[in-house]
Design an enzyme around this catalytic site. Structure first.
Site, PDB file in Angstrom:
ATOM      1  N   ALA A 177       0.880  -1.165   0.000  1.00 54.13           N
ATOM      2  CA  ALA A 177       0.000   0.000   0.000  1.00 54.13           C
ATOM      3  C   ALA A 177       0.920   1.218   0.000  1.00 54.13           C
ATOM      4  O   ALA A 177       1.798   1.325   0.852  1.00 54.13           O
ATOM      5  CB  ALA A 177      -0.906   0.014   1.223  1.00 54.13           C
ATOM      6  N   GLU A 178       0.722   2.131  -0.943  1.00 55.35           N
ATOM      7  CA  GLU A 178       1.688   3.210  -1.167  1.00 55.35           C
ATOM      8  C   GLU A 178       1.030   4.578  -1.177  1.00 55.35           C
ATOM      9  O   GLU A 178      -0.101   4.736  -1.647  1.00 55.35           O
ATOM     10  CB  GLU A 178       2.400   2.994  -2.504  1.00 55.35           C
ATOM     11  CG  GLU A 178       3.434   4.062  -2.810  1.00 55.35           C
ATOM     12  CD  GLU A 178       4.084   3.900  -4.170  1.00 55.35           C
ATOM     13  OE1 GLU A 178       5.013   4.658  -4.483  1.00 55.35           O
ATOM     14  OE2 GLU A 178       3.649   3.012  -4.943  1.00 55.35           O
ATOM     15  N   ALA A 179       1.782   5.555  -0.706  1.00 55.15           N
ATOM     16  CA  ALA A 179       1.477   6.956  -0.984  1.00 55.15           C
ATOM     17  C   ALA A 179       2.242   7.312  -2.250  1.00 55.15           C
ATOM     18  O   ALA A 179       3.471   7.377  -2.216  1.00 55.15           O
ATOM     19  CB  ALA A 179       1.909   7.857   0.170  1.00 55.15           C
TER      20      ALA A 179
END
Length: 243
Positions: A177-179
């Site tokens: 899960a990434e910004a």
């Protein structure tokens, strides 16, 4: 997905990528990109990633499933993406695909994409909604030839993309899960609540049976996205904490 301003990304290294995307995809410089791991104070913290990476060998496949989370309102535009990929932990390329939910100008935007970073991401035109069940995989067959697959099992659409990137290191596999980032750096993380990845495998084996590293996204002492321990060796949850 609502039409948005497309902003060119500055100073990206050349990338020799050969192959045709599925006709349902549209290529254009995106306002943000999905970058390699940005290490924090330790290997287990990152400025842009949360999830699990597997290292210590040659990785030719990775796969996982997840349910697309919804996004909550924030006081500023914010972005979040969920993907599987090869490389990116200790290398300057990532072969990856997944989904995204952004909160822009008071509205939620959901879509799916693939990216052979440092090339620009390519967005699929198919509808994505919260609650959709996704399965995605990236496989390197031979000579830097990659097959990237994603399916929305809820809506019944899927895509297979074939690309070649001969400079791939194959040094890691990850479920993240990434910004995302733009030319100025890491973007605010959209409040997606939580997302659970299941059937997380690398080289056809559960990531828990390999040299895995849990990664928490943190910046300036603030945890932004926390990762759980592994359940059954192949299931974990990322939980939003801060924009």
């Amino acid at each position: 997905m609502k039409t948005r301003l497309r902003i060119a990304i500055a100073v990206l290294a050349p990338l020799a990528v050969i192959g045709l995307a599925t006709p349902a995809a549209t290529a254009a410089p995106a306002p943000h990109i999905h970058k390699p791991l940005n290490h924090g104070l330790s290997h287990s913290t990152s400025g842009n990633w949360a999830g699990y990476a597997v290292t210590g060998g040659k990785f030719t496949s990775v796969s996982a499933s997840w349910v697309q989370p919804s996004v909550k309102a924030t006081s500023q535009d914010a972005y979040s993406s969920f993907w599987v990929g090869i490389d990116g932990d200790g290398s300057n390329s990532v072969e990856q695909l997944g989904t995204e939910v952004d909160y822009i100008n008071g509205q939620a935007e959901y879509y799916a994409w693939y990216e052979m970073y440092p090339a620009y991401p390519v967005n699929f035109s198919d509808t994505v909604r919260p609650g959709d069940h996704f399965t995605a995989s990236v496989t390197e067959t031979t000579g830097g030839k990659f097959t990237l697959k994603i399916s929305d099992d809820t809506r019944g659409w899927s895509h297979t993309v074939n690309k070649t990137y001969s400079a791939a290191k194959l040094a890691s596999a990850e479920i993240i899960a990434e910004a995302p980032s733009d030319s100025n750096g890491t973007l605010p993380l959209a409040d997606f609540g939580s997302v659970t990845f299941t059937n997380a495998t690398a080289n056809g084996k559960a990531i828990g049976s390999q040299n895995y590293d849990p990664i928490t996204q943190a910046s300036g002492g603030t945890t932004k996205d926390a990762v759980s321990g592994l359940s059954g060796g192949n299931t974990f949850t990322c939980t939003w904490k801060h924009v």
